[in-house]
Write an enzyme that holds these catalytic residues in place. Structure first.
Site, PDB file in Angstrom:
ATOM      1  N   ARG A   1      -0.237  -7.995   1.592  1.00 47.95           N
ATOM      2  CA  ARG A   1       0.148  -6.867   2.445  1.00 47.95           C
ATOM      3  C   ARG A   1      -1.074  -6.063   2.877  1.00 47.95           C
ATOM      4  NH1 ARG A   1       4.142  -2.836   0.868  1.00 47.95           N
ATOM      5  NH2 ARG A   1       4.465  -2.750   3.118  1.00 47.95           N
TER       6      ARG A   1
ATOM      7  N   VAL B   1       2.654   2.637   3.784  1.00 44.48           N
ATOM      8  CA  VAL B   1       1.494   2.522   2.896  1.00 44.48           C
ATOM      9  C   VAL B   1       0.282   1.920   3.610  1.00 44.48           C
ATOM     10  CG1 VAL B   1       2.840   2.468   0.773  1.00 44.48           C
ATOM     11  CG2 VAL B   1       2.383   0.326   1.968  1.00 44.48           C
TER      12      VAL B   1
ATOM     13  N   HIS C   1       4.400   7.714  -0.340  1.00 38.56           N
ATOM     14  CA  HIS C   1       4.644   6.508  -1.132  1.00 38.56           C
ATOM     15  C   HIS C   1       3.350   5.784  -1.503  1.00 38.56           C
ATOM     16  CE1 HIS C   1       9.053   6.227   0.462  1.00 38.56           C
ATOM     17  NE2 HIS C   1       8.899   7.127  -0.494  1.00 38.56           N
TER      18      HIS C   1
ATOM     19  N   CYS D   1     -11.771   4.417 -17.401  1.00 43.85           N
ATOM     20  CA  CYS D   1     -11.594   4.245 -18.849  1.00 43.85           C
ATOM     21  C   CYS D   1     -11.939   2.843 -19.339  1.00 43.85           C
ATOM     22  CB  CYS D   1     -10.165   4.590 -19.262  1.00 43.85           C
ATOM     23  SG  CYS D   1      -8.907   3.408 -18.706  1.00 43.85           S
TER      24      CYS D   1
ATOM     25  N   LEU E   1      14.924   3.502  16.443  1.00 47.59           N
ATOM     26  CA  LEU E   1      15.393   2.343  17.202  1.00 47.59           C
ATOM     27  C   LEU E   1      16.914   2.346  17.307  1.00 47.59           C
ATOM     28  CD1 LEU E   1      14.515  -0.245  18.664  1.00 47.59           C
ATOM     29  CD2 LEU E   1      14.714  -1.449  16.468  1.00 47.59           C
TER      30      LEU E   1
END
Length: 231
Positions: A56, A90, A106, A136, A199
């Site tokens: 993605r 995103v 998000h 860390c 839409l």
């Protein structure tokens, strides 16, 4: 100056070629949503989840902003408008179009998160389970994405901005995913004018003062031209 809060959803990015998911069939790009978009799915198979978001991320990088993204950036640049874009998406198409005041409620494909210490850093092109946190040092890295059953980011600020707005606009959203689906009610309770550009009519269309149907790449530039010509 008109204060405008704009919520954008998958419909605006779909016109740039970014695929959306349909909750009705439980699949997202041939994967079960519960396998790739929940903390439990990540715990079961982190390699699968990383592969999914790596793909993605690559698709988002290849996509280009469309006229709807560009029109919103134009509205933000206008001195007569104070614009905040709250996006459920995103990808980074709003930013690449020129919008600067954007909240990714998000999360973002381009962020990495340590689920051990909450450290955040820019995501590499490809993430994998053996990656270590630069904060860390633990192998606890995940995409900085808000999954189902997790709290969206910056909700307190979003509600404050909605309550202070003159106009709330929802673009390309289904009206099925909360808490974003409830923003129109939050705005209306404060006397804020509301507009839907979608839409098709969304699940909450009847709650908007005005609802217009059509492609975002057509409706949004048209609406922005109306706003800029109204002064």
């Amino acid at each position: 100056m008109a204060k405008v809060v704009i919520l954008t959803g998958a419909g605006i990015s779909a016109e740039s070629g970014i695929r959306t998911f349909r909750a009705s069939d439980g699949l997202w790009e041939e994967h079960r949503i519960m396998d790739v978009a929940t903390p439990e799915g990540f715990a079961r198979d982190p390699a699968l989840v990383h592969r999914f978001y790596n793909a993605r991320r690559a698709a988002a990088r290849a996509a280009q902003p469309n006229p709807a993204h560009l029109a919103l950036a134009e509205l933000e640049a206008d001195p007569g408008h104070e614009v905040l874009v709250v996006t459920q998406n995103v990808d980074d198409l709003h930013e690449r179009a020129g919008s600067q005041n954007v909240i990714h409620m998000h999360g973002s494909l381009f962020g990495a998160l340590c689920h051990a210490c909450d450290h955040r850093w820019p995501a590499p092109e490809a993430m994998q389970p053996q990656d270590t946190c630069p904060g860390c040092g633990r192998k606890a890295t995940r995409p900085d994405i808000v999954w189902f059953n997790e709290m969206p980011y910056q909700m307190d600020r979003i509600i404050r901005e909605l309550e202070a707005a003159d106009l709330f606009v929802s673009i390309g959203t289904s009206g099925n995913v909360y808490p974003a689906a409830g923003f129109v009610q939050d705005a209306a309770m404060c006397g804020v004018e509301t507009l839907e550009l979608n839409l098709d009519r969304s699940a909450g269309s009847e709650m908007f003062d005005t609802s217009r149907q059509g492609p975002a790449s057509v409706l949004v530039p048209q609406w922005v031209r109306e706003r800029l010509g109204s002064r």
